[in-house]
Motif scaffolding. Structure first.
Motif, short mmCIF file in Angstrom:
data_model
loop_
_atom_site.label_atom_id
_atom_site.label_comp_id
_atom_site.label_asym_id
_atom_site.label_seq_id
_atom_site.Cartn_x
_atom_site.Cartn_y
_atom_site.Cartn_z
N ARG A 131 0.83 -1.21 0.00
CA ARG A 131 0.00 0.00 0.00
C ARG A 131 0.86 1.26 0.00
NH1 ARG A 131 -5.71 -0.54 1.75
NH2 ARG A 131 -5.52 1.63 2.34
N ILE A 132 1.93 1.25 0.78
CA ILE A 132 2.83 2.41 0.80
C ILE A 132 3.47 2.60 -0.57
CG2 ILE A 132 4.98 3.30 1.80
CD1 ILE A 132 3.97 1.93 4.48
N ALA A 133 3.86 1.51 -1.21
CA ALA A 133 4.42 1.60 -2.56
C ALA A 133 3.38 2.19 -3.52
CB ALA A 133 4.87 0.22 -3.04
N ALA A 178 0.18 10.13 -3.93
CA ALA A 178 -0.92 10.35 -2.99
C ALA A 178 -0.66 11.54 -2.07
CB ALA A 178 -1.14 9.09 -2.15
N PRO A 179 -1.71 12.14 -1.53
CA PRO A 179 -1.55 13.25 -0.60
C PRO A 179 -1.05 12.78 0.77
CG PRO A 179 -3.86 12.72 -0.83
CD PRO A 179 -3.12 11.86 -1.82
N MET A 217 -2.68 8.03 7.27
CA MET A 217 -3.59 6.93 7.60
C MET A 217 -2.89 5.58 7.47
SD MET A 217 -7.00 8.52 5.76
CE MET A 217 -7.70 6.93 5.47
N ASN A 218 -2.12 5.40 6.42
CA ASN A 218 -1.47 4.11 6.19
C ASN A 218 -0.24 3.91 7.05
OD1 ASN A 218 -2.82 2.51 3.83
ND2 ASN A 218 -3.02 4.67 3.35
N ALA A 273 7.07 11.52 -2.48
CA ALA A 273 6.63 10.63 -1.41
C ALA A 273 7.35 10.94 -0.11
CB ALA A 273 6.86 9.17 -1.81
N THR A 274 8.65 11.17 -0.20
CA THR A 274 9.44 11.48 1.00
C THR A 274 8.94 12.76 1.66
OG1 THR A 274 11.34 10.34 0.05
CG2 THR A 274 11.77 11.85 1.86
N GLY A 275 8.69 13.77 0.86
CA GLY A 275 8.16 15.03 1.41
C GLY A 275 6.79 14.85 2.03
N LYS A 276 5.96 14.06 1.39
CA LYS A 276 4.60 13.86 1.91
C LYS A 276 4.61 12.99 3.16
CE LYS A 276 2.42 14.90 -2.42
NZ LYS A 276 1.75 14.41 -3.60
N ILE A 277 5.54 12.07 3.24
CA ILE A 277 5.68 11.27 4.47
C ILE A 277 6.10 12.18 5.62
CG2 ILE A 277 7.11 9.51 5.60
CD1 ILE A 277 6.98 7.96 2.90
#
Length: 106
Positions: free
Chosen positions: A36-38, A45-46, A52-53, A86-90
Motif C-alpha cells: 500500500r505504501i508503494a 498520494a496526498p 492513515m497508512n 513521497a518522502t516530502g509527503k511522508i
C-alpha cells in the motif's frame, strides 16, 4: 449515499473498501501495508493518505527502514520525482500526526 445515517460516510466507505481488499489479498499484514505504501508513492498520494497508512503500518511494527526499503525498491519504476514527492509527503504526514497527538494531549 442515500439513506446513510453515518456522520462519516466517506471514512466508512474507505474502511469498508480496505477491509474488502485485506480479505481478498493473500499477503500477510506487513507485506500488505508495504505494498500500500508503494502504491501511495506510485500515484503521488496526498500526505493524509500516508498518515492513515503509516499509522496502520506502525501498529504492525513496520519501521522507517522498511518504508525506506520500499521506496528504494520502487524508485527505478516510478522515478526520482515520485520518490522525492513521497518522502516530502511522508514528512508532512508525520508532522500532522505529531500535531494531532499534541492537540489530543492538551
Amino acid at each position: 449515499m442515500a439513506g446513510s445515517t453515518s456522520e462519516t460516510p466517506v471514512l466508512d466507505l474507505l474502511a469498508t473498501m480496505t477491509a474488502a481488499s485485506i480479505e481478498a489479498s493473500s499477503l500477510d499484514p506487513q507485506a500488505f501495508m508495504l505494498v500500500r505504501i508503494a502504491a501511495l508513492a506510485a500515484v503521488d498520494a496526498p500526505a493524509i493518505s500516508y498518515l492513515m497508512n503509516l499509522e496502520a503500518a506502525g501498529e504492525l511494527e513496520i519501521d522507517a527502514d522498511q518504508v525506506r526499503g520500499v521506496l528504494a525498491a520502487i524508485a527505478p519504476i516510478v522515478g526520482t520525482a515520485r520518490i522525492a514527492s513521497a518522502t516530502g509527503k511522508i514528512a508532512e504526514a508525520l508532522a500532522i500526526g505529531i500535531e494531532v497527538a499534541e492537540l489530543e494531549e492538551g
